[in-house]
Structure formats: C-alpha cells, structure tokens
Design a protein around this motif. Structure first.
Motif, short mmCIF file in Angstrom:
data_model
loop_
_atom_site.label_atom_id
_atom_site.label_comp_id
_atom_site.label_asym_id
_atom_site.label_seq_id
_atom_site.Cartn_x
_atom_site.Cartn_y
_atom_site.Cartn_z
N GLY A 150 45.54 144.84 39.92
CA GLY A 150 45.52 146.45 39.09
C GLY A 150 46.29 146.59 38.02
N ARG A 151 46.90 145.57 37.57
CA ARG A 151 47.99 145.90 36.42
C ARG A 151 47.10 145.31 35.31
NH1 ARG A 151 52.70 142.21 39.09
NH2 ARG A 151 53.51 142.14 36.90
N LEU A 152 46.37 146.18 34.92
CA LEU A 152 45.06 145.75 34.14
C LEU A 152 45.82 145.85 32.54
CD1 LEU A 152 42.38 148.37 35.06
CD2 LEU A 152 42.67 146.13 35.69
N GLU A 153 46.75 146.54 32.06
CA GLU A 153 47.07 146.54 30.69
C GLU A 153 47.91 145.02 30.52
OE1 GLU A 153 49.54 149.74 29.57
OE2 GLU A 153 47.56 151.00 29.47
N GLU A 154 48.55 144.60 31.64
CA GLU A 154 49.40 143.27 31.60
C GLU A 154 48.46 142.15 31.52
OE1 GLU A 154 53.05 143.20 34.16
OE2 GLU A 154 52.18 145.07 34.84
N ALA A 155 47.34 142.26 32.35
CA ALA A 155 46.37 141.49 32.43
C ALA A 155 45.77 141.08 31.08
CB ALA A 155 45.19 141.75 33.52
N GLU A 156 44.99 142.30 30.34
CA GLU A 156 44.64 142.21 29.18
C GLU A 156 45.74 141.41 28.12
OE1 GLU A 156 43.73 142.68 25.27
OE2 GLU A 156 45.40 143.92 25.98
N ALA A 157 46.85 141.91 28.26
CA ALA A 157 47.70 141.11 27.09
C ALA A 157 47.95 139.70 27.51
CB ALA A 157 49.23 141.81 27.27
N ALA A 158 48.14 139.20 28.97
CA ALA A 158 48.21 138.00 28.94
C ALA A 158 46.67 136.97 28.67
CB ALA A 158 48.18 137.75 30.57
N ALA A 159 45.74 137.66 28.86
CA ALA A 159 44.37 137.10 28.31
C ALA A 159 44.36 137.02 26.96
CB ALA A 159 43.29 137.71 29.05
N ALA A 160 45.02 137.66 26.41
CA ALA A 160 45.02 137.85 24.83
C ALA A 160 45.90 136.75 24.39
CB ALA A 160 45.30 139.27 24.16
N ARG A 161 46.94 136.45 24.97
CA ARG A 161 47.79 135.39 24.70
C ARG A 161 47.23 134.01 24.79
NH1 ARG A 161 50.97 133.21 21.37
NH2 ARG A 161 52.92 132.16 22.13
N ALA A 162 46.55 133.86 26.09
CA ALA A 162 45.70 132.64 26.36
C ALA A 162 44.83 132.36 25.30
CB ALA A 162 45.10 132.79 27.55
N VAL A 163 44.12 133.40 24.63
CA VAL A 163 43.29 133.12 23.58
C VAL A 163 44.00 132.67 22.42
CG1 VAL A 163 41.55 134.07 21.99
CG2 VAL A 163 41.53 134.47 24.42
N GLU A 164 45.19 133.36 22.03
CA GLU A 164 45.94 132.90 20.81
C GLU A 164 46.55 131.48 21.06
OE1 GLU A 164 49.21 135.57 20.85
OE2 GLU A 164 47.72 137.24 20.05
N LEU A 165 46.95 131.03 22.26
CA LEU A 165 47.49 129.83 22.54
C LEU A 165 46.36 128.56 22.45
CD1 LEU A 165 49.67 130.72 25.38
CD2 LEU A 165 50.54 129.68 23.38
N GLY A 166 45.09 129.05 23.00
CA GLY A 166 44.18 127.98 22.87
C GLY A 166 43.71 127.71 21.49
N THR A 167 43.61 129.00 20.75
CA THR A 167 43.26 128.46 19.12
C THR A 167 44.37 127.75 18.62
OG1 THR A 167 42.07 130.93 19.17
CG2 THR A 167 42.67 129.74 17.08
N GLU A 168 45.58 128.22 18.63
CA GLU A 168 46.71 127.39 18.03
C GLU A 168 46.69 126.06 18.54
OE1 GLU A 168 50.30 129.67 19.16
OE2 GLU A 168 49.68 131.49 18.15
N ALA A 169 46.34 125.66 19.62
CA ALA A 169 46.49 124.18 20.27
C ALA A 169 45.13 123.53 19.76
CB ALA A 169 47.09 124.22 21.67
N ALA A 170 44.11 124.21 19.32
CA ALA A 170 42.85 123.56 19.06
C ALA A 170 42.44 123.33 20.22
CB ALA A 170 42.92 122.57 17.79
#
Length: 380
Positions: A150-170
């Motif tokens: 139920g920690r929805l805002e933290e969850a969204e931030a973590a998911a957004a960070r995963a997207v960023e890292l995946g893009t940076e790491a190709a």
C-alpha cells in the motif's frame, strides 16, 4: 556416529544430501566459531545458494520447485537475522535474497518478500561500483512489493527508477518491457486512489503510454502470439477496467486469454502457468459484472481449479485462490437466483465455508448482479 548420538539427523521429507543438526549442536558450533563466524556465514550462504532453485525450469515461481525452496527458506532466514557484524554480504546472499524473495512474493507472504527486496537492494547499492543491471532488478522487485504494502508513491518512484536504470544500462528489450509495464501498474494504482478526476485521468494516461510502449517492444521482440504480448494485453485490459471502460477491458481480456490458450495448445506455455489463472479470473469476473454469469461461470471454475492445483499444498488460503473462489461463489449465487438449482446453492455455501467468505455479502452481491443480468436480457 553423529546420528547414533542424535547430533545429526536426516529429515523424513529431505533428500539424501539434506541433514539436520540438533539445536544444541548448532549452538555449540556457533559458539566455537569465534572470529571465523563471518567467513563461515558466507560459506553457508554459498552452499544454500548453490541449492536454491534459480533460473530456467528451476525458477522459484514454478510450483514444482516450491518444496526445494521451502527446505532452504529456514536457512535463508537464519542468515538474514544474524547480527550485522556476522551477516554475509557476499554475492551468494544477493542470490538468496532475490530468489527467496520471488518465492515469498508468489506465495503472497508480502511482508517477508518486501524485507528481502529491501535487503537485496541495500547489498547491491553498498558495492564499491554498483551494477546498474542488478539495481534495475532490485528496484523493479521493490516496486511490486511496496505496491502490495500500500506504499503506492514509493512503489511508483521505485518503478520509475527501474525504468531509468534499464535505459541507462541498455537492457534487452524484453527486460525494458517488463520495467515499463511495472511502472504502468504503479501509475494505475495511484490513479485508482486519486480523488480529483483530472489527476486520475492524467495518471491513467501515463500508465496507458507505459503499457503501450511495453506492448510495442514485446511485439517486436517476441512476435504474436507470445506469452509476453498476452501479458501486455492483460495489463491494458486491467487499466481500462480500473478506469470504468468495461467494454474495452472485455475485448482485451478475451484476446489475452485466447492467445494464452493458443500457446498452451502449441506447447509454448504450461497449462498450469499462473498467467492463465489471471486471465480466467479477470475475464470471468468482468463478464459477471457485465451481466453475463452463464459465460463467466466455467471460466471462474477453471481458474479456481488452476489456483488450487498450484497453491493448495503450500497455502490453501492463498489470496489468488480465495479471490477467484469469491467470484465463483457470487456467480453461482447469481445463477441460482436466475435459474434455480439446489446444487448451485450447496456449492455457494461450500465455497463460503472453505474460503471464509461471508454468505450474506455473497448473496447481496448476487442480488445486484442478477438484476443487472435481467436488465441486460430485457434490453438485448
């Protein structure tokens, strides 16, 4: 000699290479380790990690591997609760946190799954040169488990960070599609909780764009039909359902289920794959809410059978099993009101008793759905 003195035993449910030490023996050994305790803890982590199911057909999400996971989970927990000065920080511990976390996530033991996801990420971020791919995995898993807490805002931030890292790491396209879909799901959850319509629609639109980007990547990477494309269709259907667009949700959920059945028939997907259970539950419950209980009933029955086959041995009250059982009870109660049949009433009572559902609540929901079904027939 150790077995004769009751210092060591072979559990009845263990394999030939599994041993159990008496608690007193364990305590004496630990006390004598002294300054070597940390090194031995790391050795223990390596031994447990070598046997913990991981990868391919031995993935901890697959039911056939759950007994092997369960035999080792106590050892993972013992390593996890060691004092910080003794707790292993080696690669083997990373593996254990990740793999055991997957197991507990599938079993919906959410608090422990979250604790292991946080521990995994702490270890990965503490490395002198953190690996972006590992961090990508860590933030993706953390997002799912924070969402369940139920920690929805933290969850969204973590998911957004995963997207960023995946893009940076190709990262490969298939992995980036998973990250995008994960982020879409977190945005969808935030939108469902938003009070202001403008904010809700903005979040839903961002989720839609994430899901469609993931769908494009998976179509290019895997083609059609594929398990991954079916997953994305299911996600987009869920977004439409959350936004109140039931008609669009039904179209997409039918397509996802049809694709998954084709994959099973072609031997490209296991008939017990949990993804099939999601499709059966989603489409069946949506049809029921849309006033089509006759079509919904066999889908929910099939879904309940799948969940029971997967989870009864480990957790008969698994949330997925209980959720589908509740929808099936409401569906059968609705049909009982529309068509009668004593057997249906008996099945409703049995489902309520087996899964702790409130019979009055089930009947109240069935009364409303029966009226909707009659209204649909009257205007059909």
């Amino acid at each position: 000699a150790l077995r004769r003195r009751s210092l060591l035993d072979v559990p009845e449910d263990g394999d030939a290479a599994t041993y159990r030490l008496h608690r007193v023996t364990q305590a004496v050994i630990r006390r004598r380790l002294g300054d070597e305790a940390r090194r031995w803890a790391e050795t223990a982590a390596a031994v447990v990690a070598a046997g913990y199911p991981a990868g391919g057909d031995r993935h901890p999400a697959y039911p056939q591997n759950w007994p092997a996971c369960r035999r080792r989970n106590g050892q993972v927990a013992a390593l996890h609760v060691l004092p910080p000065a003794l707790r292993p920080e080696c690669t083997a511990m990373d593996v254990l946190y990740n793999q055991a976390g997957i197991y507990f996530s599938v079993q919906r033991q959410d608090a422990l799954a979250l604790a292991y996801a946080e521990a995994y990420l702490r270890l990965k971020e503490s490395r002198p040169v953190p690996d972006q791919c590992d961090l990508n995995v860590g933030y993706g898993n953390l997002a799912v488990r924070l969402g369940r807490a139920g920690r929805l805002e933290e969850a969204e931030a973590a998911a957004a960070r995963a997207v960023e890292l995946g893009t940076e790491a190709a990262m490969p396209a298939a992995d980036r599609a998973i990250d995008l879909s994960n982020h879409g799901a977190r945005l969808q959850a935030l939108g469902a909780q938003a009070l202001a319509e403008e904010a809700r629609e903005a979040l839903f639109d961002r989720a839609r764009r994430r899901f469609h980007e993931a769908l494009r990547l998976d179509r290019n990477e895997h083609g059609v039909p594929s398990r991954d494309v079916a997953n994305r269709l299911n996600n987009i259907g869920g977004l439409h359902s959350t936004a109140g667009r039931t008609g669009k949700a039904l179209v997409l959920w039918r397509a996802a289920l049809s694709m998954r059945r084709r994959l099973v028939a072609a031997g490209r997907m296991d008939a017990a794959d949990p993804a099939l259970g999601y499709s059966l539950n989603n489409l069946g419950s949506a049809l029921l809410r849309a006033g089509q209980p006759v079509e919904a009933a066999p889908l929910l029955e099939e879904g309940l059978a799948l969940w029971r086959a997967a989870h009864d041995a480990e957790n008969p009250q698994h949330p997925y099993t209980g959720g589908t059982a509740r929808w099936l009870a409401v569906c059968l109660a609705t049909l009982h009101r529309l068509e009668g049949g004593a057997a249906r009433g008996d099945m409703v009572r049995a489902l309520c008793a087996d899964y702790g559902r409130d019979p009055a609540g089930v009947e109240q929901a069935a009364a409303q759905l029966a009226e909707a079904a009659r209204a649909r027939e009257g205007t059909g």
